[in-house]
Design an enzyme around this catalytic site. Structure first.
Site, short mmCIF file in Angstrom:
data_model
loop_
_atom_site.label_atom_id
_atom_site.label_comp_id
_atom_site.label_asym_id
_atom_site.label_seq_id
_atom_site.Cartn_x
_atom_site.Cartn_y
_atom_site.Cartn_z
N THR A 1 -32.10 -13.39 22.37
CA THR A 1 -31.55 -12.05 22.46
C THR A 1 -31.21 -11.57 21.05
O THR A 1 -31.65 -12.16 20.06
CB THR A 1 -30.35 -12.00 23.44
OG1 THR A 1 -29.96 -10.65 23.66
CG2 THR A 1 -29.16 -12.81 22.94
N ASN A 2 -30.47 -10.50 20.91
CA ASN A 2 -30.10 -9.99 19.59
C ASN A 2 -28.70 -9.39 19.66
O ASN A 2 -28.07 -9.37 20.73
CB ASN A 2 -31.14 -8.98 19.09
CG ASN A 2 -31.23 -7.77 20.00
OD1 ASN A 2 -30.29 -7.00 20.13
ND2 ASN A 2 -32.38 -7.61 20.66
N ARG A 3 -28.21 -8.90 18.54
CA ARG A 3 -26.81 -8.50 18.43
C ARG A 3 -26.53 -7.05 18.81
O ARG A 3 -25.45 -6.54 18.54
CB ARG A 3 -26.31 -8.72 17.00
CG ARG A 3 -26.24 -10.17 16.60
CD ARG A 3 -25.61 -10.28 15.22
NE ARG A 3 -25.55 -11.63 14.73
CZ ARG A 3 -24.63 -12.52 15.10
NH1 ARG A 3 -23.70 -12.18 15.97
NH2 ARG A 3 -24.65 -13.73 14.59
N SER A 4 -27.49 -6.35 19.42
CA SER A 4 -27.21 -4.96 19.81
C SER A 4 -26.03 -4.91 20.77
O SER A 4 -25.95 -5.67 21.74
CB SER A 4 -28.45 -4.38 20.50
OG SER A 4 -28.12 -3.15 21.11
N ALA B 1 -32.52 -2.17 21.67
CA ALA B 1 -33.07 -3.13 20.71
C ALA B 1 -33.89 -4.14 21.52
O ALA B 1 -33.40 -5.21 21.91
CB ALA B 1 -31.95 -3.82 19.95
#
Ligand code: C5P
Length: 224
Positions: free
Chosen positions: A29-32, A100
């Site tokens: 996943t990512n930090r959005s 994102a």
């Protein structure tokens, strides 16, 4: 009416990260944070639009008057967006793709939790996710009248945003300078690049203020 300049307009907004599973307990996943997209959904709804917010996993409340569809993966996000665009209620007027989306997913998701093994760590192969913004922007009967994408860049914001406008086929790009602290932060410094060559820069301001400014420009576009 003046207070509801987007009454009768339908909008789809994507927000947040996507979560791409590796096995039943792990993922990419990512930090959005989803804050900017949620604020845009709220601002469009405040102006009278009927808003569907297709959201990846975030810890945010549904804004008043917004219909949220929660998804995890890019493939699910794409399907949910397509469902909104093909709604029998009619075509969407506005698409704002602020999610994102993970660029890649694991090509074969393990059915059970992957165990540590004496042979060493596992290796994974990645495959590319669909580009939701490019798909929505493609010409056709389901294309919204106004498609807005985002470009988060650390250098050459204008050149990269302009390249993205033509590569994706969208109408506007909100260029986001992420060299400063943006992810999860309250403030955002953005420039709006339009396909007609015009630009508008907003001083670093809260994500709510950025959303209000963008929603006002969208309302102007439909009421010009
Ligand atoms: O290509 P890049 O990821 O930098 O483009 C960002 C824009 O494209 C954002 O508007 C994002 O929501 C959208 N996007 C998408 N689907 C992807 C990748 C990006 O809709 N798979």
């Amino acid at each position: 009416t003046a207070g509801r300049p987007l009454a009768g307009r339908r909008a789809v907004v994507t927000a947040g990260p996507t979560f791409e599973p590796i096995d039943p307990v792990r993922g990419l996943t990512n930090r959005s944070s989803g804050k900017q997209g949620y604020a845009i959904a709220a601002a469009l709804a405040e102006r009278g639009a009927e808003v569907t917010l297709v959201s990846g996993p975030v810890a945010l409340a549904v804004p008043p008057g917004v219909n949220r569809v929660s998804v995890e993966t890019a493939v699910q996000m794409q399907a949910a967006v397509e469902a909104v665009l093909s709604d029998p209620a009619g075509p969407a007027d506005i698409a704002v793709m602020s999610a994102a989306v993970a660029d890649w997913r694991i090509d074969t998701v393990a059915g059970g939790k992957i165990k540590k093994a004496p042979g060493g760590p596992p290796t994974f192969s990645l495959i590319e996710n669909p580009d939701i913004l490019a798909g929505v922007s493609a010409p056709g009967p389901l294309r919204p009248a106004l498609v807005v994408g985002f470009a988060a860049e650390t250098t050459d914001l204008e050149a990269n945003a302009r390249a993205k406008l033509s590569r994706k086929g969208c109408d506007w790009i909100v260029g986001n300078d992420v060299s400063a602290d943006v992810f999860g932060a309250e403030a955002n410094a953005v420039t709006l690049f339009r396909r007609d060559g015009t630009t508008q820069t907003w001083a670093r301001q809260s994500k709510t203020a950025v959303a209000q400014a963008l929603a006002d420009r969208i309302a102007d576009h439909f009421n010009a």
